[in-house]
Enzyme design. Structure first.
Site, PDB file in Angstrom:
ATOM      1  N   ILE A   1      46.666  46.118  34.285  1.00 13.41           N
ATOM      2  CA  ILE A   1      46.899  46.108  35.742  1.00 13.41           C
ATOM      3  C   ILE A   1      45.779  45.318  36.453  1.00 13.41           C
ATOM      4  O   ILE A   1      44.923  45.193  36.002  1.00 13.41           O
ATOM      5  CB  ILE A   1      46.573  47.734  35.939  1.00 13.41           C
ATOM      6  CG1 ILE A   1      46.960  48.037  37.553  1.00 13.41           C
ATOM      7  CG2 ILE A   1      45.084  48.090  35.711  1.00 13.41           C
ATOM      8  CD1 ILE A   1      46.794  49.752  37.831  1.00 13.41           C
ATOM      9  N   SER A   2      46.767  44.590  37.541  1.00  8.48           N
ATOM     10  CA  SER A   2      45.787  43.470  38.238  1.00  8.48           C
ATOM     11  C   SER A   2      44.677  44.135  39.184  1.00  8.48           C
ATOM     12  O   SER A   2      44.640  45.234  39.422  1.00  8.48           O
ATOM     13  CB  SER A   2      46.664  42.711  39.292  1.00  8.48           C
ATOM     14  OG  SER A   2      47.955  42.089  38.636  1.00  8.48           O
TER      15      SER A   2
END
Ligand code: SAH
Length: 213
Positions: free
Chosen positions: A63-64
Site C-alpha cells: 500500500i503506497s
C-alpha cells in the site's frame, strides 16, 4: 471494521505530517482524514496504519505511503466527476481517496487475491468503483477517454497506449524508471500529438508488470 477514536486521532496527526511535507489541497487532506487506512491493511499491521510509510499487502505488493498517495492525487488536479483510470488497485486505498473526492474511478489490478480483497473492502465501505482484474498496462480501451490516468506502479517508460486513452486537456501521473527509484511524471495532453511532460521528483514503487506472473 472498527474505526475508533484512537484511529481518528492518529489520522489527524498523519494529516498534519503530510501538510508539513507540502501538501496543501484541503480536499485531499480531508479525504485522508476521513478514510480509515487500517481497513486496507492486514490486522497485523493495523497499529502502523497511520505512519507515513508503505506497508506489505500480500503478493509482494505494498500500500503506497500516504504522502505519495497525496502527492500523486495533487498532480492529478482532481475535479468532481472526473473519469479516472488507476493502474494498480493494490489495497484500494488510493481509489477510495479519489472516490471520496467525487471522481468516477476505474481501477485495474493484476493480482487476483488483491483484486478480490480490494473489491470487498471498497464495497463494504460503500464505494462503487468499476474494478477490473487484469493487466492494466494497456489501459481500458472500451472505456476511453479518461480525464485523468494514475499509474501506481513503476513503468519502464511513459506508457504510449495510456496516453492515447487520455482526453485532450487530461492529465496522466506515472512514476517512470527501471532502477531503485523512479521519476514522478505529470503529463498533460494538449492535443492528440502534443504533451507537456513535467518531472516532479523521485519516488519508489513496485514495478508495473505486463504478464501475469
Ligand atoms: N494504489 C495501491 C498501491 C498499489 S502498489 C494502493 O492504494 O494500495 C502497485 C500495484 O500495481 C500492485 O498491487 C501490483 O500488483 C499492481 N500492478 C503491477 N503491474 C500491474 C499491471 N500491469 N496491471 C495492473 N496492476 C498492476
Amino acid at each position: 471494521m472498527i474505526d475508533s477514536y484512537k484511529h481518528k486521532g492518529l489520522r489527524k496527526k498523519l494529516v498534519e505530517e503530510i501538510r508539513r511535507k507540502g501538501i496543501n489541497d484541503e480536499r485531499i487532506l480531508s479525504a485522508i482524514e476521513k478514510i480509515p487506512r487500517h481497513y486496507f491493511m492486514d490486522s497485523s499491521f493495523e497499529s502502523f496504519a497511520y505512519q507515513d510509510k508503505p506497508f506489505p499487502i500480500g503478493a509482494g505488493q505494498t500500500i503506497s505511503q500516504p504522502y505519495t498517495v497525496a502527492f500523486q492525487t495533487e498532480l492529478l488536479e482532481i475535479q468532481p466527476k472526473d473519469k479516472v483510470l488507476e493502474i494498480g488497485t493494490g489495497s484500494g486505498y488510493q481509489a477510495s481517496i479519489l472516490l471520496e473526492m467525487g471522481a468516477r474511478v476505474y481501477t485495474i489490478e493484476r493480482h487476483r487475491n488483491l483484486y478480490n480483497k480490494a473489491k470487498k473492502t471498497l464495497e463494504k465501505m460503500g464505494y462503487s468503483p468499476k474494478i477490473f482484474y487484469g493487466d492494466g498496462s494497456k489501459g481500458l480501451p472500451a472505456y476511453t477517454p479518461f480525464d485523468k490516468i494514475l499509474v501506481t506502479a513503476a513503468a519502464p517508460e511513459i506508457p504510449k497506449e495510456l496516453m492515447k486513452q487520455l482526453s485532450v486537456g487530461g492529465i496522466m501521473v506515472v512514476p517512470v524508471g527501471t532502477g531503485d527509484t523512479q521519476i514522478m511524471k505529470q503529463i498533460r495532453k494538449k492535443d492528440k500529438d502534443n504533451f507537456i511532460d513535467t518531472s516532479c521528483g523521485y519516488f519508489r514503487f513496485v514495478p508495473m508488470l505486463s504478464n501475469k506472473t
